[in-house]
Design a protein around this motif. Sequence first.
Motif, mmCIF file in Angstrom:
data_model
loop_
_atom_site.group_PDB
_atom_site.id
_atom_site.type_symbol
_atom_site.label_atom_id
_atom_site.label_comp_id
_atom_site.label_asym_id
_atom_site.label_seq_id
_atom_site.Cartn_x
_atom_site.Cartn_y
_atom_site.Cartn_z
ATOM 1 N N SER A 7 15.953 2.317 -2.611
ATOM 2 C CA SER A 7 14.535 2.070 -2.386
ATOM 3 C C SER A 7 13.919 1.434 -3.629
ATOM 4 C CB SER A 7 13.811 3.382 -2.070
ATOM 5 O OG SER A 7 12.482 3.106 -1.645
ATOM 6 N N ASP A 8 12.786 0.761 -3.437
ATOM 7 C CA ASP A 8 11.984 0.263 -4.560
ATOM 8 C C ASP A 8 12.811 -0.477 -5.618
ATOM 9 O OD1 ASP A 8 9.142 1.344 -3.931
ATOM 10 O OD2 ASP A 8 10.497 2.990 -3.470
ATOM 11 N N VAL A 9 13.487 -1.509 -5.162
ATOM 12 C CA VAL A 9 14.268 -2.371 -6.064
ATOM 13 C C VAL A 9 13.319 -3.178 -6.965
ATOM 14 C CG1 VAL A 9 15.871 -4.329 -6.147
ATOM 15 C CG2 VAL A 9 16.200 -2.499 -4.457
ATOM 16 N N GLY A 33 12.405 0.131 1.396
ATOM 17 C CA GLY A 33 11.283 -0.781 1.166
ATOM 18 C C GLY A 33 11.017 -1.132 -0.286
ATOM 19 N N ASP A 34 10.140 -2.120 -0.462
ATOM 20 C CA ASP A 34 9.782 -2.673 -1.779
ATOM 21 C C ASP A 34 10.982 -3.288 -2.501
ATOM 22 O OD1 ASP A 34 7.098 -2.317 -1.462
ATOM 23 O OD2 ASP A 34 6.885 -0.719 -2.941
ATOM 24 N N ILE A 35 11.549 -4.300 -1.871
ATOM 25 C CA ILE A 35 12.612 -5.087 -2.524
ATOM 26 C C ILE A 35 12.000 -5.900 -3.660
ATOM 27 C CG2 ILE A 35 14.288 -6.958 -2.176
ATOM 28 C CD1 ILE A 35 14.469 -6.102 0.779
ATOM 29 N N ASN A 61 4.936 -1.751 0.860
ATOM 30 C CA ASN A 61 3.631 -2.399 0.677
ATOM 31 C C ASN A 61 3.738 -3.673 -0.158
ATOM 32 O OD1 ASN A 61 4.301 -0.426 -1.280
ATOM 33 N ND2 ASN A 61 2.205 -0.283 -2.012
ATOM 34 N N HIS A 62 4.621 -3.678 -1.179
ATOM 35 C CA HIS A 62 4.781 -4.896 -1.989
ATOM 36 C C HIS A 62 5.472 -6.014 -1.204
ATOM 37 C CE1 HIS A 62 3.631 -3.401 -6.097
ATOM 38 N NE2 HIS A 62 3.728 -2.257 -5.423
ATOM 39 N N ASP A 63 6.411 -5.638 -0.331
ATOM 40 C CA ASP A 63 7.077 -6.646 0.508
ATOM 41 C C ASP A 63 6.046 -7.357 1.378
ATOM 42 O OD1 ASP A 63 9.599 -5.771 -0.423
ATOM 43 O OD2 ASP A 63 9.657 -4.202 1.109
ATOM 44 N N VAL A 113 11.199 5.389 6.595
ATOM 45 C CA VAL A 113 9.847 4.841 6.419
ATOM 46 C C VAL A 113 9.564 4.752 4.916
ATOM 47 C CG1 VAL A 113 8.699 7.122 6.605
ATOM 48 C CG2 VAL A 113 7.412 5.054 7.135
ATOM 49 N N HIS A 114 8.828 3.719 4.514
ATOM 50 C CA HIS A 114 8.596 3.524 3.074
ATOM 51 C C HIS A 114 7.850 4.712 2.458
ATOM 52 C CE1 HIS A 114 8.145 1.500 -0.717
ATOM 53 N NE2 HIS A 114 6.833 1.433 -0.640
ATOM 54 N N GLY A 115 6.719 5.092 3.077
ATOM 55 C CA GLY A 115 5.877 6.126 2.479
ATOM 56 C C GLY A 115 5.908 7.437 3.237
ATOM 57 N N GLY A 145 10.652 6.392 0.345
ATOM 58 C CA GLY A 145 10.611 5.895 -1.029
ATOM 59 C C GLY A 145 9.169 5.950 -1.500
ATOM 60 N N HIS A 146 8.676 4.836 -2.076
ATOM 61 C CA HIS A 146 7.255 4.607 -2.354
ATOM 62 C C HIS A 146 6.715 5.290 -3.607
ATOM 63 C CE1 HIS A 146 3.429 2.945 -1.348
ATOM 64 N NE2 HIS A 146 2.938 3.919 -0.633
ATOM 65 N N THR A 147 7.037 6.562 -3.859
ATOM 66 C CA THR A 147 6.496 7.229 -5.055
ATOM 67 C C THR A 147 7.340 6.935 -6.298
ATOM 68 O OG1 THR A 147 7.787 9.241 -4.720
ATOM 69 C CG2 THR A 147 5.604 9.167 -3.693
ATOM 70 N N HIS A 148 8.555 6.435 -6.114
ATOM 71 C CA HIS A 148 9.485 6.181 -7.223
ATOM 72 C C HIS A 148 9.905 7.480 -7.914
ATOM 73 C CE1 HIS A 148 7.992 1.729 -7.780
ATOM 74 N NE2 HIS A 148 7.886 2.129 -6.535
ATOM 75 N N VAL A 149 9.800 8.582 -7.218
ATOM 76 C CA VAL A 149 10.180 9.900 -7.743
ATOM 77 C C VAL A 149 11.299 10.448 -6.854
ATOM 78 C CG1 VAL A 149 9.413 12.283 -8.095
ATOM 79 C CG2 VAL A 149 7.905 10.377 -8.696
HETATM 80 ZN ZN ZN Z 1 7.436 0.707 -4.867
#
Ligand code: ZN
Length: 243
Positions: A7-9, A33-35, A61-63, A113-115, A145-149
Motif C-alpha cells: 500500500s501507499d507506494v 492504493g496510492d501508487i 485519494n492521491h491516485d 479498500v484504501h481507507g 492502507g491510507h494511514t501509513h501506519v
Molecule cells: Zn497514502
Amino acid sequence: MVYGLISDVHGNLEALHSVLAALPRVERLLCLGDIVGYGPNPGECLDALRDRPNFTCVAGNHDLAAAGRYDLDWFNPAARAAILWTQEALSADQRSYLASLPMTAQASGALLVHGSLPEPMEYITGCREARRCFEATDAALCLVGHTHVAEHYRLRPGTRFCERLSLWSGGLISLKEGLRQIVNVGAVGQPRDGNPQASFGVWDTEAGVIEVRRVAYDVEAVQAKMRQAGLPRALAERLAWGR
Ligand code: ZN
C-alpha cells in the motif's frame, strides 16, 4: 493462495524495488492504493506494478487526485504541490489507468479498500472507525492502507470487543480465531509509524496467516531526487524519520 500485500507506494521507486525483491513468490499482488503522490517516480512505480501479471489495486485519494478525479481542497499545501507535480509527470495513459482503479475489490473473501467503509477515503485510526467499517461489510477480513501506519484490529462479532495491535516492526497475524480483523500493512513509500523502513505483507490463505515485514531502502537517494525535482522539502525530510 499466497498474496503479496502493499500500500501507499507514493512514487518511491527505491522502496518499491526493495519490497518487490524481499517478497517471496506470490500468486497475486494486492495493492491498497496510492501508487503515486509525494515521491519522485510516480510513472515508474505505476508501470512496474501494472505490468505485473496478477496485479489488483484499489484507488487511493492521491491516485484519483493525480488523475483529476478528486478535489485538491482535501489536501494540505505540501501534498497538493506534490499532486500538481505528479499530474505533470504522468502520461495521459497513466492518468487514465489511475482513474480506472476501483474503489473496492475482493480477494479470497477479504475486502480491499484504501481507507475504510462506508467512505473509502476515511481513515481508520481507532476502534470506533474499525467498528464502523465492519458495520458496512460482511467480510471477516478487511485490508486497508491510507494511514501509513502498520497495525491491525481484532473484533469479536456481536460484542464490543476490539483490540488494536501495532505492526511497527512487523509481525505475524493469525486469521483462524473466529475474529473479524482489519489489517493495515503500512506504507511502502512513506511510513508514518516511526519506522522509516518500507512495510509490506504476505497473506497465505491456506495457513491462515498474514506476515507483515519491514525492509530497508536507500532513503537518501530518494530524498536527493525529490530535492532535484523541486518537491516540498518537508516531504523528503520525513522519509528519514518515518513520520
Ligand atoms: Zn497514502
